[in-house]
Write a protein that holds these residues in place. Structure first.
Motif, mmCIF file in Angstrom:
data_model
loop_
_atom_site.group_PDB
_atom_site.id
_atom_site.type_symbol
_atom_site.label_atom_id
_atom_site.label_comp_id
_atom_site.label_asym_id
_atom_site.label_seq_id
_atom_site.Cartn_x
_atom_site.Cartn_y
_atom_site.Cartn_z
ATOM 1 N N LEU A 13 0.986 -1.299 0.198
ATOM 2 C CA LEU A 13 0.353 0.108 0.248
ATOM 3 C C LEU A 13 1.008 1.165 0.203
ATOM 4 O O LEU A 13 1.142 2.311 -0.476
ATOM 5 C CB LEU A 13 -0.813 -0.015 1.495
ATOM 6 N N GLY A 14 1.658 1.541 0.582
ATOM 7 C CA GLY A 14 3.236 2.564 1.144
ATOM 8 C C GLY A 14 3.160 2.437 -0.615
ATOM 9 O O GLY A 14 3.716 4.007 -1.056
ATOM 10 N N ALA A 15 3.700 1.962 -1.404
ATOM 11 C CA ALA A 15 4.348 1.208 -2.437
ATOM 12 C C ALA A 15 3.452 2.286 -3.752
ATOM 13 O O ALA A 15 3.097 3.226 -4.076
ATOM 14 C CB ALA A 15 4.880 0.214 -3.392
ATOM 15 N N ASN A 33 -3.398 3.912 7.014
ATOM 16 C CA ASN A 33 -3.052 4.561 9.022
ATOM 17 C C ASN A 33 -3.517 3.389 9.963
ATOM 18 O O ASN A 33 -3.118 3.083 10.655
ATOM 19 C CB ASN A 33 -3.974 5.828 8.958
ATOM 20 N N ARG A 34 -5.054 3.147 9.835
ATOM 21 C CA ARG A 34 -5.874 1.858 9.516
ATOM 22 C C ARG A 34 -5.339 0.465 9.970
ATOM 23 O O ARG A 34 -4.975 -0.150 11.072
ATOM 24 C CB ARG A 34 -7.171 1.651 9.351
ATOM 25 N N LEU A 39 -1.358 -2.867 12.866
ATOM 26 C CA LEU A 39 0.036 -4.004 12.663
ATOM 27 C C LEU A 39 0.513 -3.665 14.411
ATOM 28 O O LEU A 39 1.002 -4.384 14.726
ATOM 29 C CB LEU A 39 0.704 -3.534 11.798
ATOM 30 N N LYS A 40 0.727 -2.121 14.455
ATOM 31 C CA LYS A 40 1.079 -1.831 15.263
ATOM 32 C C LYS A 40 0.713 -2.375 17.567
ATOM 33 O O LYS A 40 0.859 -2.909 18.048
ATOM 34 C CB LYS A 40 1.584 -0.476 16.383
ATOM 35 N N ALA A 41 -0.978 -2.382 17.165
ATOM 36 C CA ALA A 41 -1.986 -3.247 18.111
ATOM 37 C C ALA A 41 -1.665 -5.029 18.244
ATOM 38 O O ALA A 41 -1.743 -5.000 19.692
ATOM 39 C CB ALA A 41 -2.903 -3.265 17.902
ATOM 40 N N LEU A 50 7.543 3.221 6.992
ATOM 41 C CA LEU A 50 6.071 3.055 6.577
ATOM 42 C C LEU A 50 5.611 4.586 7.876
ATOM 43 O O LEU A 50 4.119 5.131 7.280
ATOM 44 C CB LEU A 50 5.801 1.883 6.942
ATOM 45 N N ARG A 51 6.166 4.454 8.624
ATOM 46 C CA ARG A 51 5.846 5.866 9.471
ATOM 47 C C ARG A 51 6.147 6.982 9.481
ATOM 48 O O ARG A 51 5.143 7.900 9.500
ATOM 49 C CB ARG A 51 6.362 5.228 11.052
#
Length: 71
Positions: A13-15, A33-34, A39-41, A50-51
């Motif tokens: 998605l970032g790409a 963002n979701r 992923l963090k959760a 990515l951040r």
């Protein structure tokens, strides 16, 4: 997107976001963002690039709101 997001999903998605027009980037920001939040959760370490992209997109969203604000 699968029920359990992976860093690979975020990378893809970032790409896609990096190749997108400004308008499309803003439309993809909430989804990105979701995904990172999930992923963090889940305890996944989200790569710094990515951040950084998420931060950049958030800044673009704020700028877009001010661009449309009457003076």
């Amino acid at each position: 997107m699968s029920e359990f997001p992976t860093c690979q999903n975020a990378e893809q998605l970032g790409a896609r976001i990096m190749r997108a027009s400004e308008d499309k980037r803003l439309l993809l920001q909430p989804e990105f963002n979701r995904l990172l939040t999930k992923l963090k959760a889940a305890g996944v370490r989200v790569p710094a690039h990515l951040r950084a992209l998420d931060d950049e997109l958030r800044d673009e969203m704020v700028e877009a709101r001010f661009d449309n604000m009457p003076v």
